[in-house]
Design an enzyme around this catalytic site. Sequence first.
Site, PDB file in Angstrom:
ATOM      1  CG  HIS A  32      40.451  99.234  94.105  1.00  0.00           C
ATOM      2  ND1 HIS A  32      39.853 100.379  93.619  1.00  0.00           N
ATOM      3  CD2 HIS A  32      42.363  99.392  95.204  1.00  0.00           C
ATOM      4  CE1 HIS A  32      41.692 100.796  92.994  1.00  0.00           C
ATOM      5  NE2 HIS A  32      41.876  99.899  94.189  1.00  0.00           N
ATOM      6  CG  HIS A  90      44.017  98.387  98.217  1.00  0.00           C
ATOM      7  ND1 HIS A  90      45.018  97.867  97.418  1.00  0.00           N
ATOM      8  CD2 HIS A  90      43.782  99.486  98.202  1.00  0.00           C
ATOM      9  CE1 HIS A  90      45.185  98.750  96.568  1.00  0.00           C
ATOM     10  NE2 HIS A  90      44.090  99.497  96.808  1.00  0.00           N
TER      11      HIS A  90
END
Length: 138
Positions: free
Chosen positions: A103, A105
């Site tokens: 992932h 951010h």
Amino acid sequence: MTAYDDQNIFAKILRGEIPNVTVYEDDDTLCFMDIMPRTDGHCLVIPKTPCRNVLDASDAQLAAVMRTVRRVARAAKAGFDADGITLQQFNETAGGQEVFHLHFHIHPRHEGVAMRPPGTMGDMDAIKAHAEKIRAAL
Ligand code: 5GP
């Protein structure tokens, strides 16, 4: 390298076992709001296929994720009238990673405004309103 664990929280989100506030999705990626936002508009972009992080991601996974990161980052900058965008991405525990599904951010940033410390649950109504600001700018 440690094998991918399909019981991680983002895998559960992808399977619909845990709710999320979706900002954007396409065939290959999902962007949703971070539940403990360190900035207003803090969201996460993940591939829909399994990999732990950048270290085991394929070229195709990285390309798809980065396309979505750029797309949402532009919308977040516009939607929040931000001065800049901070991207964060952590790899393995020693690198600061806590959820082991790749992932990135995305943080809208304003001059002179620090990021909040990690680990505090956000207000869900505020998170939903922030998601709408990004969606509206997409
Ligand atoms: P990292 O692995 O990059 O250190 O951090 C994982 C991020 O996932 C943290 O910012 C944390 O707030 C977020 N997070 C952890 N659990 C959940 C969850 O159940 N839902 C959402 N939307 N975010 C989560």
